[in-house]
Motif scaffolding. Structure first.
Motif, mmCIF file in Angstrom:
data_model
loop_
_atom_site.group_PDB
_atom_site.id
_atom_site.type_symbol
_atom_site.label_atom_id
_atom_site.label_comp_id
_atom_site.label_asym_id
_atom_site.label_seq_id
_atom_site.Cartn_x
_atom_site.Cartn_y
_atom_site.Cartn_z
ATOM 1 N N PRO A 1 -2.164 -5.632 1.477
ATOM 2 C CA PRO A 1 -1.554 -4.469 2.163
ATOM 3 C C PRO A 1 -0.031 -4.415 2.058
ATOM 4 O O PRO A 1 0.545 -3.335 1.962
ATOM 5 C CB PRO A 1 -2.003 -4.640 3.612
ATOM 6 C CG PRO A 1 -3.223 -5.495 3.542
ATOM 7 C CD PRO A 1 -3.022 -6.413 2.389
ATOM 8 N N LEU A 2 0.613 -5.574 2.092
ATOM 9 C CA LEU A 2 2.082 -5.614 1.990
ATOM 10 C C LEU A 2 2.549 -6.176 0.655
ATOM 11 O O LEU A 2 3.704 -6.593 0.511
ATOM 12 C CB LEU A 2 2.672 -6.442 3.143
ATOM 13 C CG LEU A 2 2.453 -5.878 4.555
ATOM 14 C CD1 LEU A 2 3.156 -6.733 5.592
ATOM 15 C CD2 LEU A 2 2.940 -4.437 4.655
ATOM 16 N N GLY A 3 1.656 -6.185 -0.331
ATOM 17 C CA GLY A 3 2.027 -6.653 -1.656
ATOM 18 C C GLY A 3 1.948 -8.158 -1.793
ATOM 19 O O GLY A 3 1.452 -8.865 -0.899
ATOM 20 N N VAL B 1 0.830 -1.210 0.000
ATOM 21 C CA VAL B 1 0.000 0.000 0.000
ATOM 22 C C VAL B 1 0.860 1.254 0.000
ATOM 23 O O VAL B 1 0.568 2.225 -0.709
ATOM 24 C CB VAL B 1 -0.947 -0.018 1.221
ATOM 25 C CG1 VAL B 1 -1.622 1.335 1.399
ATOM 26 C CG2 VAL B 1 -2.002 -1.100 1.059
ATOM 27 N N PHE B 2 1.935 1.256 0.783
ATOM 28 C CA PHE B 2 2.769 2.457 0.877
ATOM 29 C C PHE B 2 3.604 2.711 -0.375
ATOM 30 O O PHE B 2 4.294 3.721 -0.467
ATOM 31 C CB PHE B 2 3.664 2.395 2.116
ATOM 32 C CG PHE B 2 4.512 1.156 2.222
ATOM 33 C CD1 PHE B 2 5.728 1.075 1.562
ATOM 34 C CD2 PHE B 2 4.082 0.092 2.983
ATOM 35 C CE1 PHE B 2 6.510 -0.065 1.668
ATOM 36 C CE2 PHE B 2 4.861 -1.056 3.091
ATOM 37 C CZ PHE B 2 6.070 -1.134 2.427
ATOM 38 N N LEU B 3 3.532 1.776 -1.346
ATOM 39 C CA LEU B 3 4.198 1.985 -2.629
ATOM 40 C C LEU B 3 3.196 2.077 -3.781
ATOM 41 O O LEU B 3 3.569 1.912 -4.948
ATOM 42 C CB LEU B 3 5.198 0.848 -2.906
ATOM 43 C CG LEU B 3 6.429 0.786 -1.995
ATOM 44 C CD1 LEU B 3 7.303 -0.410 -2.350
ATOM 45 C CD2 LEU B 3 7.237 2.081 -2.087
ATOM 46 N N TRP C 1 10.259 -5.508 -1.843
ATOM 47 C CA TRP C 1 9.497 -5.740 -0.610
ATOM 48 C C TRP C 1 9.436 -7.213 -0.221
ATOM 49 O O TRP C 1 9.293 -7.537 0.958
ATOM 50 C CB TRP C 1 8.079 -5.176 -0.756
ATOM 51 C CG TRP C 1 7.299 -5.753 -1.909
ATOM 52 C CD1 TRP C 1 6.539 -6.886 -1.934
ATOM 53 C CD2 TRP C 1 7.223 -5.203 -3.224
ATOM 54 N NE1 TRP C 1 5.995 -7.085 -3.177
ATOM 55 C CE2 TRP C 1 6.391 -6.060 -3.991
ATOM 56 C CE3 TRP C 1 7.761 -4.073 -3.836
ATOM 57 C CZ2 TRP C 1 6.101 -5.828 -5.327
ATOM 58 C CZ3 TRP C 1 7.469 -3.836 -5.165
ATOM 59 C CH2 TRP C 1 6.644 -4.704 -5.896
ATOM 60 N N VAL C 2 9.566 -8.113 -1.194
ATOM 61 C CA VAL C 2 9.474 -9.535 -0.875
ATOM 62 C C VAL C 2 10.677 -9.998 -0.052
ATOM 63 O O VAL C 2 10.622 -11.041 0.611
ATOM 64 C CB VAL C 2 9.335 -10.396 -2.153
ATOM 65 C CG1 VAL C 2 8.082 -10.040 -2.914
ATOM 66 C CG2 VAL C 2 10.564 -10.256 -3.042
ATOM 67 N N VAL C 3 11.770 -9.237 -0.094
ATOM 68 C CA VAL C 3 12.953 -9.541 0.713
ATOM 69 C C VAL C 3 13.053 -8.612 1.920
ATOM 70 O O VAL C 3 13.313 -9.059 3.040
ATOM 71 C CB VAL C 3 14.243 -9.424 -0.131
ATOM 72 C CG1 VAL C 3 15.475 -9.608 0.749
ATOM 73 C CG2 VAL C 3 14.245 -10.442 -1.252
ATOM 74 N N LEU C 4 12.833 -7.334 1.693
ATOM 75 C CA LEU C 4 13.067 -6.339 2.746
ATOM 76 C C LEU C 4 12.065 -6.445 3.887
ATOM 77 O O LEU C 4 12.416 -6.187 5.047
ATOM 78 C CB LEU C 4 13.026 -4.931 2.146
ATOM 79 C CG LEU C 4 14.123 -4.614 1.128
ATOM 80 C CD1 LEU C 4 13.994 -3.190 0.622
ATOM 81 C CD2 LEU C 4 15.501 -4.850 1.732
ATOM 82 N N LEU C 5 10.827 -6.830 3.597
ATOM 83 C CA LEU C 5 9.830 -6.917 4.668
ATOM 84 C C LEU C 5 10.151 -8.037 5.662
ATOM 85 O O LEU C 5 10.225 -7.782 6.874
ATOM 86 C CB LEU C 5 8.431 -7.091 4.070
ATOM 87 C CG LEU C 5 7.844 -5.853 3.378
ATOM 88 C CD1 LEU C 5 6.517 -6.188 2.703
ATOM 89 C CD2 LEU C 5 7.654 -4.715 4.383
#
Length: 276
Positions: free
Chosen positions: A58-60, A49-51, A246-250
């Motif tokens: 929500p987190l892709g 969402v933030f991107l 995001w799939v790695v950083l989250l």
């Protein structure tokens, strides 16, 4: 870090972060908006969402269109559970051997000493990889055993030192004079005096256990699909670091926050208790 009262601000923040992660692990299933096994190839690499993403994810999503929020919640649950149970089992195993070694002495003390020296001379990762190869199946129980084998020797050394010191203490000798059994003395008098040191040592070992589980899962020898863990998520997403970071950083951020917070709590507790 200068304390502010009895509980420094960073320690309070660390405690809250750990508490949040524990709650997320406990309630991972009801909090997950999707099933971790649900695949939607039409929704691959949806951003958070933030991107600019939508609240449906929500987190892709990852390369299979799976919801990252659901995967991370499940990863927190699996990784923290394996690390926690493994740490507790290792502490129980090492403490039991150490207390027996120090109290009984003789041949048992020599045998435990050999096991501790053997554990100390072989790199943990090599020993664990050897254990993985002989495990019939990489399941939850197998990895709890592997995590328990990691670091049990530090508990054994501490417990042995406590037992050797306690044998010469007047309160122990007094109980021996009145006929108290060795089991009663150790469990009622010696072990309670060791609990503070034991808990602090566990809090310091726990982040290392989390990182070990993450490392094994990242290498592909951890929890296997369709289940997941934080290490599995990082391993699966490392190839998409540039096009879908995001799939790695989250999941990596979750591991970073958890390990730093637990380490800070362990360091603070060590300073309070006075453990070297």
């Amino acid at each position: 870090m200068s304390p502010s009262g009895n509980f420094p601000l960073l320690i309070v923040a660390s405690f809250l972060i750990v508490a949040v992660f524990v709650l997320l692990a406990i309630f991972a299933a009801p909090l997950s908006p999707h099933n971790v096994a649900d695949i939607n190839l039409l929704a691959r690499f949806r951003p958070p969402v933030f991107l600019g993403g939508t609240w449906d994810y929500p987190l892709g999503t990852d390369r299979l269109g799976r919801d990252m929020l659901s995967l991370i919640l499940r990863g927190i649950q699996i990784s923290l559970t394996i690390a926690a149970v493994g740490t507790i089992c290792g502490a129980i195993f090492g403490t039991t051997l150490g207390l027996l070694s120090g109290w009984v002495g003789g041949l048992l003390d020599n045998l435990v000493g050999i096991l501790v020296d053997f554990q100390a001379t072989i790199p943990n990762l090599i020993l664990i990889l050897a254990l993985v190869t002989i495990m019939p199946e990489a399941n939850f129980v197998a990895f709890v055993i592997i995590m328990a084998m990691y670091g049990w020797d530090r508990y054994a050394r501490l417990a042995r030192a406590i037992a050797l010191n306690a044998k010469n203490q007047p309160y122990v000798q007094a109980q021996q004079v009145i006929g108290a059994s060795a089991f009663r003395i150790v469990t009622r008098s010696v072990l309670p005096n060791f609990m503070a040191v034991l808990l602090v040592t566990m809090s310091l070992s726990f982040p290392q256990t989390i990182l070990l589980e993450t490392t094994l899962s990242f290498l592909g020898i951890g929890i296997q699909p369709p289940d997941t863990s934080l290490g599995v998520l990082i391993g699966e997403g490392r190839g998409q670091l540039y096009n879908a970071p995001w799939v790695v950083l989250l999941p990596a951020s979750v591991i970073l926050l958890a390990t730093i917070s637990i380490s800070m709590l362990g360091d603070w507790a060590r300073d309070r208790v006075g453990v070297d």
